[in-house]
Write an enzyme that holds these catalytic residues in place. Structure first.
Site, PDB file in Angstrom:
ATOM      1  N   GLU A   1       0.814  -1.217   0.000  1.00  0.00           N
ATOM      2  CA  GLU A   1       0.000   0.000   0.000  1.00  0.00           C
ATOM      3  C   GLU A   1       0.844   1.262   0.000  1.00  0.00           C
ATOM      4  O   GLU A   1       0.499   2.272  -0.621  1.00  0.00           O
ATOM      5  CB  GLU A   1      -0.938   0.034   1.206  1.00  0.00           C
ATOM      6  CG  GLU A   1      -2.089  -0.965   1.145  1.00  0.00           C
ATOM      7  CD  GLU A   1      -1.772  -2.276   1.825  1.00  0.00           C
ATOM      8  OE1 GLU A   1      -0.569  -2.558   2.058  1.00  0.00           O
ATOM      9  OE2 GLU A   1      -2.715  -3.024   2.132  1.00  0.00           O
TER      10      GLU A   1
ATOM     11  N   HIS B   1      -9.275  -3.378  12.607  1.00  0.00           N
ATOM     12  CA  HIS B   1     -10.106  -3.469  11.407  1.00  0.00           C
ATOM     13  C   HIS B   1     -11.377  -2.627  11.505  1.00  0.00           C
ATOM     14  O   HIS B   1     -12.317  -2.842  10.751  1.00  0.00           O
ATOM     15  CB  HIS B   1     -10.487  -4.924  11.108  1.00  0.00           C
ATOM     16  CG  HIS B   1      -9.391  -5.709  10.447  1.00  0.00           C
ATOM     17  ND1 HIS B   1      -8.212  -6.011  11.060  1.00  0.00           N
ATOM     18  CD2 HIS B   1      -9.292  -6.250   9.206  1.00  0.00           C
ATOM     19  CE1 HIS B   1      -7.443  -6.711  10.239  1.00  0.00           C
ATOM     20  NE2 HIS B   1      -8.081  -6.861   9.104  1.00  0.00           N
TER      21      HIS B   1
END
Ligand SMILES: Cc1ncc(C[n+]2csc(CCOP(=O)(O)OP(=O)(O)O)c2C)c(N)n1
Ligand SMILES: [Mg+2]
Lengths: 351, 302
Positions: free
Chosen positions: A61, A130
């Protein structure tokens, strides 16, 4: 023509139309062409537009954010997609030091027309890494636009606007919005990137909702209405820049402000809104503005703890009525089969 | 069998957290942890159940954690993706891919700095090898000659993304690591005995102060990336490929060699241990939001 699309389908349509309209648009991210298509939002796009324009990426990323910046600075319009905001943190250096500052530090000689889409998780034990909702982190950085569309209609219009924008746009999409349908025009249309929207008018108190919390505010407004109290609900939509004039003018009418953020209260977006209202409409306030949001610790995983983590409509209604000097006891809404860690009964995680 | 039990019970919707099952990848965990001493540490990522158990982590506390109970290994705060059992030397597992790798290297640095003979094993996947932080960690470990084994379970996929879209085909992952000047080896990750030989060899040289080692093990995940089901129907991998790997089942491999008998009595014993752990989990209380401590910061410095 309007038809009913869910949030994921609306975003997919925005991407699809943008890919068709502008050859410089590319969509990249982990799992973009996979069978799940990022909760449906990228399904079929690679088949329609080819692997050169719609692509998976290595688990990199940080680098790919820089790659996207390089593309954007040289004329392309990349859309990066991350299945969780939490993953984008590995690319925070690129976002904060490079992407956000590029135009400024090179004295306006280049622009960075890129979009970073990120999903905010909730429920089914998403836990500490998350389910963070980090809009305040991004909103702290000059040079970024930060949006959080709530409805499918706005998601499509704001996504098209974000792609056409010459600024870097950070878009945070709540996982629980994906299955919610809305009337969405087939045509290409733009929803401004910097405007809040009054989604319900009222006279007694202004409720400002952020992303999914706008829906909880609407449910709270229903409860308040039954108790004879009239709440105005504002969907913030844009986190940076903040549409303070919309909020201030609402507070000028209602004299009361309760902000329900989908994020931590401490150091959060709600503090910035309160500051703006106090600075600009102090004399209109009947009572001190109040804030609700996530508590001052990370999201726990066990439902026994996470159920308690998020503001619920009856709690919002309670707080609002107290600000109005009333004491009602509002009951939790009837959720049927749906437990507190599910957006709908069919959702069984795992992701 | 533990993971099968989790998969079977998951649809009851009492384990309400994402689970990344290790079914098909057991041999790597078992073979690599076999040569670790109780004072050594293991560290893992999102797919960590097998690593936790192979290092000696408590089965009861694992299941209680999946069930979100206060008796779980993190008291319900972490769930499947955040395991720890310090008494067993399982330091931590966290699910941001690559992010636990430097932590393992740090634990190895600490072991060396504090003069202990502990070594550290870190488990990563093929996807993790694409993150920058893993390479920065490899470099650091080599520069500081640290007692750490990097064990890469190459199961060919990162979620549904095959190798072709992520890494070039003309080099192996071990080749990639070797660029850091680390000693590397590679082997069949579905053969626990072969893995144990490779790992023991690595541990010997690490314990002799010869620095870190990188081990690439080829293996295959049987179930979906995250969750209890099979997912060969959704089209990201072929049934032929799946069948090929399934024929190379780590447990069958041992059974065929007579190392593991799969005697009914053994299987029963394991099943009853699992049953007890599930009972323990189900009977354990949920953490109480009113009384649970949320350990964010120590509030004072003394
Ligand atoms: C930084 C980051 N990006 C994306 C993810 C989402 N994610 C979770 S596991 C995974 C795949 C990891 O692949 P690999 O390292 O090969 O491990 P495997 O799942 O195959 O065991 C991804 C992309 C993540 N957790 N962290
Ligand atoms: Mg893998």
């Amino acid at each position: 023509m309007n038809r009913s699309l869910n949030y994921g389908e609306a975003i997919r349509e925005a991407l699809d139309q943008s890919l068709s309209d502008d050859p410089d648009v590319v969509v990249m991210g982990l799992g973009v062409p996979d069978p799940k298509g990022v909760f449906g939002s990228t399904l079929g796009l690679q088949e329609r537009h080819g692997p050169e324009r719609v692509m998976d990426i290595p688990l990199s990323e940080n680098a790919v954010t820089g790659v996207a910046l390089g593309c954007a600075a040289t004329g392309m319009r990349p859309v990066l997609v991350h299945q969780r905001v939490d993953f984008t943190l590995t690319a925070f250096e690129q976002v904060v030091n490079q992407v956000a500052k590029w135009r400024f530090m090179f004295n306006d000689q280049m622009s960075v027309p890129m979009v970073i889409r990120m999903v905010v998780g909730r429920g089914w034990g998403q836990g500490p890494q998350h389910s963070q909702s980090l809009q305040a982190l991004f909103a702290h950085i000059p040079g970024l636009r930060v949006i959080m569309p709530t409805t499918a209609h706005d998601a499509k219009g704001m996504m098209i606007a974000a792609i056409r924008s010459d600024d870097p746009v950070v878009c945070l999409e709540h996982r629980w919005l994906y299955s919610i349908e809305d009337e969405v025009p087939e045509s290409r249309y733009v929803v401004p990137l910097d405007e809040a929207r009054i989604v319900r008018s009222g006279t007694d108190i202004t409720l400002v909702g952020v992303s999914y919390m706008t829906l909880e505010c609407l449910a709270a407004a229903d409860m308040l209405a039954e108790a004879g109290l009239s709440a105005e609900v504002v969907d913030l939509r844009s986190i940076r820049p903040l549409d303070t004039s919309a909020i201030v003018s609402s507070v000028e009418r209602t004299s009361r402000l309760l902000i329900v953020d989908n994020g931590h209260v401490v150091g959060g977006v709600s503090a910035e809104i309160v500051a703006a209202v106090v600075e600009q409409a102090f004399s209109h306030l009947e009572v001190a503005p109040e804030r609700m949001g996530f508590p001052d610790y990370p999201t726990p995983t066990s439902p026994a703890l996470a159920d308690d983590y998020y503001p619920l409509p009856h709690q919002i209604a309670m707080r609002a009525s107290e600000m109005l000097g009333k004491r009602f006891s509002f009951q939790p809404i009837d959720r049927g089969e749906r437990r507190l860690d599910q957006p709908h009964p069919a959702y069984q995680g795992p992701f | 069998m533990v993971e099968e039990a989790i998969a079977n019970l998951y649809p009851e919707q009492e384990m309400r957290c994402p689970v990344h099952l290790s079914i098909g990848q057991e041999a790597a965990a078992v073979g690599v942890c076999d040569g670790l001493r109780s004072g050594d540490l293991a560290v893992s990522g999102h797919r960590s159940h097998a690593h936790y158990l192979a290092k000696g982590g408590s089965l009861k506390r694992l299941l209680a954690e999946l069930y979100g109970r206060s008796t779980g290994c993190t008291g319900g705060l972490g769930g499947s993706m955040h395991l720890t059992d310090l008494s067993a030397g399982f330091l931590a597992a966290t699910p941001i891919v690559g992010s636990s790798v430097p932590v393992a290297v740090g634990a190895a640095f600490s072991a060396k700095a504090r003069g202990s003979d502990r070594l550290v094993t870190i488990f990563v996947g093929d996807g993790a090898m694409e993150t920058g932080v893993v390479h920065e960690s490899l470099n650091f470990a080599v520069v500081h000659n640290l007692p750490v084994l990097f064990c890469c379970e190459n199961n060919l996929y990162s979620v549904y993304s095959p190798m072709e879209v992520r890494q070039p085909g003309h080099r192996t992952i071990a080749d990639l690591a070797a660029g850091h000047g680390i000693r590397t080896s590679a082997g069949d990750g579905n053969d626990a005995e072969e893995v144990a030989v490779l790992a023991d060899d690595a541990y010997r040289s690490i314990r002799a102060g010869e620095g870190p080692v990188f081990l690439e093990l080829s293996t295959y995940r049987w179930r979906e990336h995250c969750g209890p089901n099979y997912d060969n129907d959704i089209g990201y991998r072929s049934l032929d490929e799946f069948d090929l790997w399934r024929a190379n089942d780590p447990i069958e491999v041992l059974a065929a060699r007579g190392v593991w008998s799969q005697r009914a009595s053994d299987t029963e014993e394991i099943a009853s241990e699992i049953h007890l752990a599930v009972e323990f989990a189900r009977e354990s209380p949920f953490p109480d939001p009113e009384t649970v401590r949320y350990p964010v910061l120590h509030r004072s410095v003394s």
